[in-house]
Scaffold this motif. Sequence first.
Motif, short mmCIF file in Angstrom:
data_model
loop_
_atom_site.label_atom_id
_atom_site.label_comp_id
_atom_site.label_asym_id
_atom_site.label_seq_id
_atom_site.Cartn_x
_atom_site.Cartn_y
_atom_site.Cartn_z
N LYS A 120 -3.60 -19.09 9.07
CA LYS A 120 -4.41 -18.56 7.97
C LYS A 120 -3.82 -19.05 6.64
O LYS A 120 -2.64 -18.86 6.39
CB LYS A 120 -4.40 -17.03 7.96
N VAL A 148 -3.67 -19.05 2.48
CA VAL A 148 -3.96 -18.43 1.19
C VAL A 148 -3.35 -19.38 0.16
O VAL A 148 -2.17 -19.71 0.23
CB VAL A 148 -3.35 -17.02 1.06
N LEU A 196 -11.79 -23.98 0.18
CA LEU A 196 -12.74 -23.24 1.01
C LEU A 196 -13.36 -24.12 2.08
O LEU A 196 -13.69 -23.65 3.17
CB LEU A 196 -13.81 -22.59 0.13
N PHE A 205 -8.40 -18.77 3.89
CA PHE A 205 -8.70 -17.35 4.04
C PHE A 205 -9.02 -16.74 2.68
O PHE A 205 -9.94 -15.96 2.55
CB PHE A 205 -7.51 -16.62 4.67
N ASP A 206 -8.26 -17.14 1.67
CA ASP A 206 -8.46 -16.61 0.32
C ASP A 206 -7.60 -17.41 -0.64
O ASP A 206 -6.93 -18.36 -0.23
CB ASP A 206 -8.09 -15.13 0.26
N TYR A 207 -7.60 -17.00 -1.90
CA TYR A 207 -6.73 -17.64 -2.88
C TYR A 207 -6.20 -16.59 -3.85
O TYR A 207 -6.78 -15.51 -4.00
CB TYR A 207 -7.45 -18.76 -3.64
N GLN A 259 -3.00 -7.74 -5.38
CA GLN A 259 -3.90 -8.74 -4.82
C GLN A 259 -3.30 -9.36 -3.56
O GLN A 259 -3.97 -9.50 -2.54
CB GLN A 259 -4.20 -9.83 -5.85
N ILE A 318 -4.90 -9.00 0.26
CA ILE A 318 -5.27 -10.19 1.02
C ILE A 318 -4.49 -10.26 2.34
O ILE A 318 -5.07 -10.46 3.42
CB ILE A 318 -5.05 -11.48 0.20
N ARG A 360 -5.51 -7.74 4.93
CA ARG A 360 -6.70 -8.19 5.67
C ARG A 360 -6.34 -9.22 6.73
O ARG A 360 -6.86 -9.21 7.84
CB ARG A 360 -7.76 -8.74 4.72
#
Length: 186
Positions: free
Chosen positions: A79, A81, A96, A101-103, A112, A116, A119
Amino acid sequence: MNYQLLIVDDEYEIRTGLANYIPWNTIGFTVAAQCQNGKEALDFIASHKVHAVLCDIRMPIMDGLELARELRSQKSSVKFVFLTGYKDFEYIQQALRYRAFDYVLKPSKFEQISEIFGRICHELDREYGVDSLAKKEPSDIINTIKKIVKEHLADVTLESVAKKIYMNPFYISKLFKQKTGINFKD
């Protein structure tokens, strides 16, 4: 279960700050290593189990996007980030595409990062079948937590409850507050 996290950033202060000043174990992670570029990270991942990578996008030698692209071509389930600044939004769009997964925007905020990675931990729990209470209703989970607390009142901690029910401490804390209206420690 704590998952293995790799922190990758070419700036020593950021890398060590992220590794040392965030209570990763409360979010369900252990910092496996720190690397200063994507090439070092790729070499580390080749010989160690890593579940998640917190990675700067822009680095010398091999940047974060190249690292993500290479791992995706290897069918890696790590995953990702990404760390980035506001001015790097075009990089986020590329990230993306590599199923990031996110940033996290620099400077990063604990809340934050915690949200993240909470999750991610929950998703990893599901993937690895660790979350044995996943199919239960939240009220059943709360009742289980209350029972454990009652049985071990003298020495109970959020982490000990999390280990007993195979769930992320961050998730338990949030769920407990949401469903009971009180903090777990209270």
